[in-house]
Every structure is written in structure tokens, then in C-alpha cells.
Design an enzyme around this catalytic site. Structure first.
Site: not given
Length: 431
Positions: A148, A255
Site C-alpha cells: 500500500e 511507517c
């Protein structure tokens, strides 16, 4: 291609965003999560993450019955494609914790029919897709990598209008099926190994850009230059681009910290040193100390006796997410030096109070009350609302306060006019 039967495992940030967007595209979508309370709330139409447009898509999916939530894996038995969107946090050695991925794969092996496709959307180390494929091959289940690229506070728009769709597979049929579920976009097909490395490499490069900018900011402050002018020139070069060239308190979020750590761990496994990424992490770790040093040397009282106000706690504006937030890291550094910390954030109500207490922060739901009596005010998140504050009122309540603007969000002249000392990040007279 609409009308596919799709499953999503994990109703966290990536999973929930993907589920509501897949349902919006007309796919019959079932989202499985192990958290019963979360499933109940989502089934009742209560969004569990803070993301623009998500509550409306959640309500629409439930109303049209294209979206369902459950804790039961057997609800996925008839699915054509199942996306695995579970967390892969960092282990102490920097490696990715794949226990949630492996648990999901184990469950899917018992319920999916032959011919189904498992798409790994979770960020996983190189070789994971191949390993999962070997595990499921005997069940006739195909596996592809589909990382993603969703930005928090822009995730719905990113899903609807992807700048790239990455599919890693050696088999065209399952790859084509997964690609057909997405909106039109630039499709990049490659091996699973390339797709896995590409995801980590992309995030690590963004981290390098931010750390480089923060190093340049320190140089600019000492040389009398302005980092915003420098990066404006750099960003005008199409070979560089303007994104991720803003000086700040460091990078964080869900992230970049874990993905840079995992990439370095993978490099060690293969005997490859990635000094650029190592240096970016070192620069990032030093940023909180640099900001605390700035506060320490510019206020007129010992920092152990100082009152410091933090404006912004989330890792970026537009979200309530404080996971690995550099704002909390800065606050924790100030707290270790004895400063008394109060903080205001526009999303304060959505922030876990335990995380604030762990960082020795007192959350205040009014920015003016938070700033009252402050020796220093540190701007840590780029919320545009901070520009609109009545800074004259703040100056009356915190006379002589030093404003350390880590995001270069405020107007220096405005603050100087009301008697506050302003320090920009990488600016003349700043830090």
C-alpha cells in the site's frame, strides 16, 4: 471490474481504508478483525480511525450491504481475493514482527477455496510473499504482493486516485485479478521480491530526504541562510521534487521508523550496508535533542524549572495518530530535563491519554490555557490553526516566552510585534 467478492484482514488504518474503498467500488467486501469491540463499533457505523471521508464511506457501505465486519474467518470462504492488512511492527533487532501475518495465513489455509488469491498488503520483508505462497500452494491458493501507498489524512483520495499500483507476482492470472480491483492508475508489475523491496525503499528514501533537509536546516541557521529558500530551489528541480523537503521535528508515524529499521535488518541479512539509511535514522534520533538544546539555551530560566507548551502532538496534521510521533519524542526529551509540559492539539480528544502520561505531558483543550505562563512554546505539528491563534493574547499570558517553531509555520514579524522571541527552523537567527 466490479462485483468481486473481496476479503480484508485487519481493520486498522490500511485495512479499514481499503475495505471502505473496495466497497465503494462495488465489491462485496468482508473485513475480518480479531478485536471484537472494534468489529462491533464498525458494524454500528462508528469509524475507529480519524480519516477524512471515511465515516461517510463506512456508512454507505453498511447501508448498501457491500461492506460487512466480523471476527470469523469462515466468512471469507467464498472470497475471490483476500487482502492481508495486519500490522508488522518492529522487533527489538529492527526486523518486522510477522506473527500477525503468519496467524492470518494459517487461518486462511483452513477456509479459502482453491483458486482464491491472497494479496499481501502489509509491509513485509523480502521473501515473505514467496514463503507464504509455498505454504498455501498445496491448498491451490495463489499469493501476490500488493504493497500500500496510502498517506494518512489523504488515504481515501490516494486509494481513489493512485499514483502507482504495485503488484508483485510471477503468475499473470492472480496478478490481473488483484489489479482489477483497484481504480485506474499506473500499474507496475514485477516479481514479489522486487515489490517487497520497492515498498521499503520508497519509504526509506522519503526518510532520507527529510533527514537531509533537517541537516541543511542546521547549516542554514548557522550560516545566515534560510532553509525554505534553499529547499524551494531544490524542489524546483524535477530530478529532486518538492515533496518531503520541509524542515521539522523529525519523521515518525506508523511507517518510516519501522520500515527503515526493517530495511537495515534485511541489508544485514544479505551482507549489504545501507549507510544512507543508517545516517538518516541517526539524524532523526538527534533532532529531539537539538530542539531541546535550543529551548534550554534560549529561555531565561533553568530548564529544570521551566514551563514548556507544546503546540501539536500528532505526527502530522489532519490525523489523531501519535504513533512514533516526533512531537512526543521532543516532549519526552524536554521532560527528562525536568521541564513541566503542557500541550494542545486540535485532535486532543482522540489521543490516548496513556501515551501523554507516559511522555509526562498534561493535555489542555484550550491553546491559550496551555500557553499560560510558558517560558517556551514549541510548535511541533503543522496544524494551520496555529497560524490563526491570537498571538497578542498569548504574549499577554506568557510574556517574554520563546517560540521555537520547528515547522516554520508562523510569521516571525507577527510574533516579534507582540513581544515574543521567535526561532525558526533553519532560518537566520533560528536553530
Amino acid at each position: 471490474m466490479s462485483g468481486s467478492r473481496v476479503g480484508v484482514i485487519g481493520a486498522g488504518y490500511v485495512g479499514l481504508t481499503s475495505a471502505v474503498c473496495l466497497a465503494e467500488r462495488g465489491h462485496d467486501t468482508v473485513c475480518v478483525d480479531v478485536d471484537e469491540a472494534r468489529v462491533r463499533r464498525l458494524s454500528d457505523g462508528v469509524a475507529t480511525i480519524d480519516e477524512p471521508d471515511l465515516p461517510e464511506l463506512l456508512e454507505r457501505g453498511l447501508r448498501t450491504e457491500t461492506l460487512h465486519f466480523t471476527t470469523r474467518y469462515d466468512a471469507l470462504a467464498d472470497r475471490d481475493v483476500v487482502f492481508i492488512c495486519v500490522s508488522t511492527p518492529s522487533m527489538p533487532d529492527g526486523s518486522a514482527d510477522l506473527r500477525a501475518v503468519d496467524a492470518a495465513v494459517g487461518e486462511l489455509a483452513t477456509v479459502l477455496r482453491a483458486g482464491a488469491v491472497v494479496a499481501l498488503k502489509s509491509t513485509v520483508p523480502v521473501g515473505t510473499t514467496r514463503r507464504v505462497a509455498d505454504r498455501l500452494r498445496g491448498n491451490g491458493i495463489h499469493v501476490v504482493s500488493s504493497p500500500e501507498f496510502l498517506r494518512e489524512s489523504h488515504a481515501i483520495g490516494d486509494f481513489r486516485h493512485p499514483d502507482r499500483i504495485l503488484i508483485g507476482s510471477d503468475d499473470d492470472r492472480p496478478a490481473d485479478l488483484v489489479a482489477s480491483l483497484y481504480p485506474p492508475g499506473r500499474l507496475l508489475r514485477m516479481s514479489p521480491e522486487s515489490a517487497e523491496v520497492a515498498k521499503y525503499a520508497s519509504n526509506a528514501f522519503l526518510a532520507v530526504k527529510i533527514s537531509y533537509t533537517n541537516s541543511l536546516a542546521r547549516l542554514c541557521a548557522r550560516a545566515g541562510a534560510d532553509v525554505t529558500d534553499v529547499t524551494r530551489c531544490m524542489g524546483a528541480d524535477i530530478r529532486i521534487g518538492a515533496h518531503f523537503l520541509q524542515a521539522g521535528p523529525g519523521w515518525g508515524g506508523s511507517c518510516l521508523p519501522k520500515d527503515t529499521a526493517a530495511l537495515l535488518h534485511t541489508g544485514r541479512e544479505y551482507g549489504v550496508v545501507l549507510p544512507e539509511v543508517e545516517s538518516a535514522r541517526a539524524t532523526n534520533a538527534a533532532q529531539a535533542v537539538c530542539i531541546a538544546d535550543t529551548v534550554d539555551r534560549t529561555i531565561g530560566t533553568p530548564i529544570s524549572e521551566a514551563r514548556v507548551t507544546a503546540l501539536g502532538l500528532t505526527f502530522k496534521a489532519g490525523t489523531s495518530d501519535v504513533r512514533d510521533s516526533p512531537a512526543l519524542t521532543v516532549c519526552a526529551e524536554l521532560a527528562t530535563r525536568g521541564a513541566a509540559l503542557s500541550a494542545y492539539d486540535p485532535r486532543l480528544a482522540g489521543i490516548d491519554g496513556e501515551m501523554l502520561r507516559a511522555a509526562a505531558i498534561v493535555g489542555v483543550d484550550d491553546p491559550y490555557l496551555a500557553a499560560k505562563g510558558a517560558d517556551a512554546i514549541v510548535v511541533l505539528t503543522e496544524w494551520p490553526q496555529f497560524r490563526e491563534l491570537d498571538w497578542a493574547r498569548i504574549a499577554d499570558q506568557a510574556p517574554g516566552a520563546v517560540v521555537v517553531d520547528t515547522r516554520n509555520l508562523l510569521d516571525a514579524a507577527t510574533l516579534a510585534d507582540v513581544g515574543l522571541t521567535y526561532l525558526g527552523n533553519g532560518t537566520r537567527g533560528g536553530f
